[in-house]
Scaffold this motif. Sequence first.
Motif, PDB file in Angstrom:
ATOM      1  N   SER A 195       0.828  -1.215   0.000  1.00 15.56           N
ATOM      2  CA  SER A 195       0.000   0.000   0.000  1.00 15.56           C
ATOM      3  C   SER A 195       0.858   1.258   0.000  1.00 15.56           C
ATOM      4  N   ASP A 196       2.041   1.184   0.633  1.00 13.85           N
ATOM      5  CA  ASP A 196       2.914   2.354   0.679  1.00 13.85           C
ATOM      6  C   ASP A 196       3.754   2.484  -0.593  1.00 13.85           C
ATOM      7  N   LEU A 197       3.918   1.372  -1.290  1.00 15.21           N
ATOM      8  CA  LEU A 197       4.624   1.394  -2.578  1.00 15.21           C
ATOM      9  C   LEU A 197       3.748   1.987  -3.670  1.00 15.21           C
ATOM     10  N   GLY A 223       7.524 -11.063  10.532  1.00 15.18           N
ATOM     11  CA  GLY A 223       6.850  -9.773  10.666  1.00 15.18           C
ATOM     12  C   GLY A 223       7.274  -8.724   9.651  1.00 15.18           C
ATOM     13  N   VAL A 224       8.211  -9.077   8.764  1.00 16.70           N
ATOM     14  CA  VAL A 224       8.687  -8.095   7.777  1.00 16.70           C
ATOM     15  C   VAL A 224       8.045  -8.385   6.415  1.00 16.70           C
ATOM     16  N   SER A 225       7.419  -7.356   5.850  1.00 16.93           N
ATOM     17  CA  SER A 225       6.748  -7.491   4.567  1.00 16.93           C
ATOM     18  C   SER A 225       7.772  -7.648   3.442  1.00 16.93           C
ATOM     19  N   ARG A 226       7.547  -8.593   2.549  1.00 20.27           N
ATOM     20  CA  ARG A 226       8.458  -8.808   1.417  1.00 20.27           C
ATOM     21  C   ARG A 226       7.699  -8.647   0.106  1.00 20.27           C
ATOM     22  N   ILE A 227       8.289  -7.952  -0.835  1.00 22.48           N
ATOM     23  CA  ILE A 227       7.633  -7.690  -2.108  1.00 22.48           C
ATOM     24  C   ILE A 227       8.621  -7.905  -3.239  1.00 22.48           C
ATOM     25  N   GLU A 228       8.182  -8.623  -4.257  1.00 24.60           N
ATOM     26  CA  GLU A 228       9.023  -8.790  -5.430  1.00 24.60           C
ATOM     27  C   GLU A 228       8.541  -7.796  -6.482  1.00 24.60           C
ATOM     28  N   MET A 229       9.481  -7.130  -7.127  1.00 20.68           N
ATOM     29  CA  MET A 229       9.140  -6.081  -8.090  1.00 20.68           C
ATOM     30  C   MET A 229       9.650  -6.455  -9.476  1.00 20.68           C
ATOM     31  N   HIS A 251      14.800   5.355  -8.617  1.00 17.32           N
ATOM     32  CA  HIS A 251      13.778   6.196  -7.997  1.00 17.32           C
ATOM     33  C   HIS A 251      13.008   5.435  -6.926  1.00 17.32           C
ATOM     34  N   ILE A 252      12.554   4.232  -7.290  1.00 19.63           N
ATOM     35  CA  ILE A 252      11.723   3.484  -6.341  1.00 19.63           C
ATOM     36  C   ILE A 252      12.533   3.112  -5.100  1.00 19.63           C
ATOM     37  N   LEU A 263      16.301  -2.483  -0.196  1.00 20.31           N
ATOM     38  CA  LEU A 263      16.469  -3.348  -1.361  1.00 20.31           C
ATOM     39  C   LEU A 263      17.133  -4.618  -0.869  1.00 20.31           C
ATOM     40  N   LYS A 264      16.519  -5.783  -1.196  1.00 16.00           N
ATOM     41  CA  LYS A 264      17.048  -7.024  -0.650  1.00 16.00           C
ATOM     42  C   LYS A 264      17.883  -7.783  -1.663  1.00 16.00           C
ATOM     43  N   GLN A 265      17.432  -7.789  -2.897  1.00 18.32           N
ATOM     44  CA  GLN A 265      18.001  -8.748  -3.832  1.00 18.32           C
ATOM     45  C   GLN A 265      17.631  -8.370  -5.250  1.00 18.32           C
ATOM     46  N   ARG A 266      18.542  -8.591  -6.176  1.00 17.82           N
ATOM     47  CA  ARG A 266      18.184  -8.440  -7.579  1.00 17.82           C
ATOM     48  C   ARG A 266      18.474  -9.751  -8.283  1.00 17.82           C
TER      49      ARG A 266
END
Lengths: 276, 276
Positions: A195-197, A223-229, A251-252, A263-266
Amino acid sequence: LVRVEAITVGKELLTGRTTNTNATWLGKRITRLGTTIGEITTVDDDLGEISMALRSSLSRSSDFVIVVGGLGPTPDDMTLRGVAMAVGRGVRVDQRALALMKDHYARRGLGGVVFTEAREKMATIPEGSTPLRNDVGTAPGAKLEVGNSVVFCLPGVPSEMKSIFLSSVEPEIRGKVGTLHRSKTTFRLEGIFESDLAPMISKELREHPGSYIKSHPRGLREGVSRIEMDVAVVRKEKRDGDAEVGEIVDHIVSRVVEKGGKLKQRKGGQPVRRGG
Amino acid sequence: LVRVEAITVGKELLTGRTTNTNATWLGKRITRLGTTIGEITTVDDDLGEISMALRSSLSRSSDFVIVVGGLGPTPDDMTLRGVAMAVGRGVRVDQRALALMKDHYARRGLGGVVFTEAREKMATIPEGSTPLRNDVGTAPGAKLEVGNSVVFCLPGVPSEMKSIFLSSVEPEIRGKVGTLHRSKTTFRLEGIFESDLAPMISKELREHPGSYIKSHPRGLREGVSRIEMDVAVVRKEKRDGDAEVGEIVDHIVSRVVEKGGKLKQRKGGQPVRRGG
C-alpha cells in the motif's frame, strides 16, 4: 503494437488435471520477442466453444492467434473443425498434410501403417490452410490467414507445440514485431507494505509512459513485509531500455529507503547503476 | 448443468512470469463439486479488457463467474472497477469492507495503520456488492449478483484466493449443483496407438451419453506407445457412477487387449470389477 492471442483447448485444462504450462511457455517466448500475449482463452473440447473463442479473438483485431490442442486422432480432438467453422470454411483431407504424416511414420520405421479414418482425420485441415511440419509427433499443425490475422493451430503435446512454434510461428511474429528489445529487471524489497509502494509506482508509471512496473507481495517473514518487483520497458535500443529501467529502479529504491524499507536482492536484468 | 467460468487477471499470467496454478486449483475444486469450469479467460491489468471479459462470461449465461486477481492497492489492480464497469455500476468505499480490513490490521498488531488512498482503494467495491472476509490477507473479496449470475472477485495471492473460495464461494456452488457424485478413474495403456484407440472411445461415448473419456498420449518408451486414459461420469448415486466407469474401462481394455496392447497401471478411482 502487434497483438497476439492464445486459445488453449482441452477439458483437462478446465478440470485442473493439467496445468496450462503451454500458456506459460508461449507467454515467455512471445514477451521475449517484444510484444505480449493480449489474452488467453481456455475452452472445452467443443466445436461451438472453440469456434466462438476464435471469433472473439479475431474480433479484437489480433494479428496472430495461436490455438493449442485438439489436433489428435480421437473424437474430442475437434480444433481444426472448430477453427474452420469460425471462419465459415470447410475442412478437407490435405495431400501435403498426408505426405508429412507418411514421412513421420517412415522415419519411425512404421512406413506400412494403415491410414485409418482416425489417422486421416489428422490430415483433415481447414480449406485454404497450410499444414505445418511436426518434427516431434504425428499431427501436423496448420496455418490459416483470415483477413489481416494469421491463425496457427498447434498440437497440445508440449514438445510438439514448442517444436512447431519455434520453426513456423516465432519467425513470423518476429518479422511483424521488428527488432525490439525488452529490458527488464526483478528485485526484492523488504520492510515496506504494498500500500505504501503504490503511490511510488503510480508516479513512475506517469513519468515513464509504456513502462511496466508491478509489485508481487510475497507475504511476511518474521513480521517483515516482502515484495518482489518487476520493471520492464520495450525500446528499439537495448541501451536506452536498460538505462530507463535503471532509472526507475533507482527512484523506487531511494523512496523505499526513505520510508524505512530496503532493497534485498536483484535477479536477472542489467546491473543497475546506483547512486550518482 | 450449472455453468461456472473463471477470469484470471494479471499481466504476469500473460508474460509467462507466473503459471496459472490458481486456475488449476479452481478447476479441481469445481470439478469435484460435480460440474466443471466452462471457460477460463486470462486478461491483462486493463479496465477495458477486464470489463469485456466479464460481459462475455455473463452473455454465456454463467451461473457463477469467479474473477481472480487485481484486488490489491497498486495502480494495476483494477479488477473491481472493471467488474463495476461491465455491469454499468459505480464503485464506492464500503464501510463493511473497511471494517474487515481494520480487523485484519488489528489482528496483526497494526491497529494504528493509516488508511491512505491506496489502502482505501482495497475497500472500494462495486455498488450493490458484498465484501467477503479474507482470513489470510488484507484485501477483501467481493460478491455481486447480476441478473441470474453471481460474480465473485477474489485476490490473486493463492493462499488468499483459496481461503475465500472455500469459505464463501464453494458453499454457494455446492448449493446450486446439489449432491452429485463424480466417479472417475485413470489408467495407462501400452502397445496401442491413439489412432487405434479413437474408434473404441467413440463407441463408448455413444453408448454412455454424458461420460468423459479422454486419451493423453505419453510418447514412446523403447518403441512402445504409452497412453494415459481418463474415464469419468457424473451421477446422482456414487454406486451407479462407479459401476458405469467400470463398465467403460472393461470394454476399452478388452478391445485394446484384442489389438495386442495391454493395461499397464491404474491410479485413483474405484477398483474396477474385471471379467464376469
